[in-house]
Design an enzyme around this catalytic site. Structure first.
Site, PDB file in Angstrom:
ATOM      1  N   HIS A 233       0.789  -1.235   0.000  1.00  0.00           N
ATOM      2  CA  HIS A 233       0.000   0.000   0.000  1.00  0.00           C
ATOM      3  C   HIS A 233       0.823   1.287   0.000  1.00  0.00           C
ATOM      4  O   HIS A 233       0.263   2.375  -0.128  1.00  0.00           O
ATOM      5  CB  HIS A 233      -0.943   0.034   1.202  1.00  0.00           C
ATOM      6  CG  HIS A 233      -0.255   0.362   2.498  1.00  0.00           C
ATOM      7  ND1 HIS A 233       0.568  -0.531   3.131  1.00  0.00           N
ATOM      8  CD2 HIS A 233      -0.256   1.476   3.256  1.00  0.00           C
ATOM      9  CE1 HIS A 233       1.030   0.022   4.241  1.00  0.00           C
ATOM     10  NE2 HIS A 233       0.560   1.244   4.342  1.00  0.00           N
TER      11      HIS A 233
HETATM   12  N1  UDP Z   1      -3.406  -5.123   9.024  1.00  0.00           N
HETATM   13  C1  UDP Z   1      -4.654  -5.668   9.289  1.00  0.00           C
HETATM   14  N2  UDP Z   1      -5.395  -6.121   8.236  1.00  0.00           N
HETATM   15  C2  UDP Z   1      -4.969  -6.057   6.938  1.00  0.00           C
HETATM   16  C3  UDP Z   1      -3.681  -5.489   6.700  1.00  0.00           C
HETATM   17  C4  UDP Z   1      -2.940  -5.019   7.750  1.00  0.00           C
HETATM   18  O1  UDP Z   1      -5.065  -5.757  10.436  1.00  0.00           O
HETATM   19  O2  UDP Z   1      -5.703  -6.476   6.038  1.00  0.00           O
HETATM   20  C5  UDP Z   1      -2.614  -4.637  10.152  1.00  0.00           C
HETATM   21  C6  UDP Z   1      -1.222  -5.192  10.234  1.00  0.00           C
HETATM   22  O3  UDP Z   1      -1.216  -6.445  10.856  1.00  0.00           O
HETATM   23  C7  UDP Z   1      -0.504  -4.113  11.026  1.00  0.00           C
HETATM   24  C8  UDP Z   1      -1.173  -2.854  10.558  1.00  0.00           C
HETATM   25  O4  UDP Z   1      -2.421  -3.251   9.992  1.00  0.00           O
HETATM   26  O5  UDP Z   1      -0.754  -4.254  12.397  1.00  0.00           O
HETATM   27  C9  UDP Z   1      -0.288  -2.203   9.548  1.00  0.00           C
HETATM   28  O6  UDP Z   1      -0.953  -1.238   8.915  1.00  0.00           O
HETATM   29  P1  UDP Z   1      -0.492  -0.669   7.510  1.00  0.00           P
HETATM   30  O7  UDP Z   1       0.290  -1.698   6.793  1.00  0.00           O
HETATM   31  O8  UDP Z   1      -1.725  -0.130   6.876  1.00  0.00           O
HETATM   32  O9  UDP Z   1       0.388   0.565   7.918  1.00  0.00           O
HETATM   33  P2  UDP Z   1       1.919   0.777   8.248  1.00  0.00           P
HETATM   34  O10 UDP Z   1       2.287  -0.140   9.365  1.00  0.00           O
HETATM   35  O11 UDP Z   1       2.682   0.523   7.002  1.00  0.00           O
HETATM   36  O12 UDP Z   1       1.993   2.209   8.649  1.00  0.00           O
END
Ligand code: UDP
Length: 357
Positions: A204
């Protein structure tokens, strides 16, 4: 003391869930939760409040989907109004999204102290919107809760030890969440059942989704891994889904809608490998003993690279394919408790109280 917490995006709900829980156990802190609306779909927002027992937001804005400037600007206006109405003693923000920056900036301009959870992280890539958000948020915060020693060092390098602010290594709230919710993890519903061995992917980051060549390289790699190495399960972010369609790319893997956190933990635990451009997922793979292949050129979680748990491969099709083949089924171990061992939320509440005395 009255804290106003600003959240808006999926990873912030997960981080806030454990800190809000610790706040509820304290008789010295009262929390008001403001949800900016940055993520608003049921499976990107409400599911986390329901699954993780986060108190319903006291204030719910409806700001999403526009350009960075418009989104942040509208948030600033509306968060300022909420601060005027609520008069908190402190504002707390998480991570690196537009909601983080808007919350921190609105508060700082009103001379309300700001606590930043996940302070000090750097990718050193100023083309990432997240990097801009985190640097600026750190600059206007006076309580900087750092997850790692690297984060503390980054702040030192930027001269924070000369300022009248507290940079505290509290550990990572995401480890608290992983430990707290692991026993409740559950299989995502699927009419087809789950393959015995699969690679779990997420995608993403704007640097991948908004650049056609990178997106095409990653999509080709995913398709090849799915057909030649192991099935790829991809809970797809709605933005990425839209951009893949717009670019006319064809994804031949097992695409599913985004899942709740409990289902996500189940998928991580049952996977043979995690491949992702997510910040949070790189660590969650590690917490559950899985190797990770990261679809980026830099990471803020450099200790995972140093520990040999994570391989940075960028968006090159061949590089991704080879790294997945090399790491499939490889177990990793957290022998040094790199992320604090699950007590970060408790530490944060203690420090909030201390700072208010
Ligand atoms: N996550 C979730 N469901 C999904 C995809 C991600 O619960 O379908 C969780 C993942 O396990 C982690 C968090 O969302 O805890 C990460 O979010 P994201 O990847 O959107 O953001 P980033 O960490 O890159 O800022």
């Amino acid at each position: 003391m009255k804290i106003l917490t600003v959240v808006g995006a999926r990873p912030q709900f997960i981080k806030a869930s454990v800190v809000s829980r610790a706040i509820q156990q304290s008789d010295q802190v009262e929390e008001t939760i403001l949800h900016t609306g940055q993520h608003f779909d049921e499976n990107m927002s409400d599911i986390f409040f329901n699954q993780l027992g986060i108190p319903k937001p006291d204030i719910r804005l409806d700001i999403h989907g526009s350009s960075h400037g418009e989104m942040t600007g509208r948030m600033l206006i509306e968060i300022e109004q909420a601060l005027i109405a609520n008069r908190p003693d402190r504002v707390m923000v998480y991570g690196d999204t537009n909601s983080t920056l808007a919350g921190a900036l609105a508060a700082a301009k009103m001379h309300i102290p700001v606590a930043h959870v996940e302070a000090g992280l750097r990718s050193f890539n100023m083309r990432m919107p997240e990097e801009i958000n985190r640097i600026l948020t750190d600059q206007v915060s006076d309580l900087l809760f750092c997850p790692t020693s690297t984060a503390i060092q980054n702040l030192r390098n930027e001269g924070f030890d000369q300022k009248n602010v507290d940079c505290i290594q509290v550990g990572d709230v995401m480890q608290d969440a992983a430990l707290m919710f692991a026993r409740k993890s559950m299989c995502p519903q699927s009419s087809e059942g789950w393959p015995e061995k699969f690679v779990l992917g997420t995608l993403h980051r704007a640097e991948n989704t908004d650049d056609r060549a990178r997106l095409a390289g990653i999509v080709q790699a995913l398709n090849r891994i799915h057909s030649e190495i192991a099935p790829v399960v991809l809970p797809l972010h709605p933005r990425t889904r839209k951009l893949i369609q717009q670019q006319g790319l064809e994804l031949n893997v097992r695409v599913i809608d985004p899942v709740g956190y409990l289902e996500m933990i189940w998928l991580i635990r049952h996977s043979e490998l995690v491949m992702t451009d997510s910040g949070g997922l790189q660590k969650e793979a590690f917490f559950f003993g899985k190797a990770c292949v990261t679809l980026r050129d830099q990471t803020e979680w450099v200790e995972l690279i140093e520990a040999g748990a994570n391989e940075l491969v960028g968006a090159d099709q061949r590089g991704i394919f080879d790294a997945v083949a090399r790491n499939l089924g490889r177990e990793v171990r957290d022998t040094e408790h790199l992320y604090g061992g699950g007590e970060a939320s408790q530490r944060i509440v203690e420090e909030l109280v201390k700072a208010h005395l």
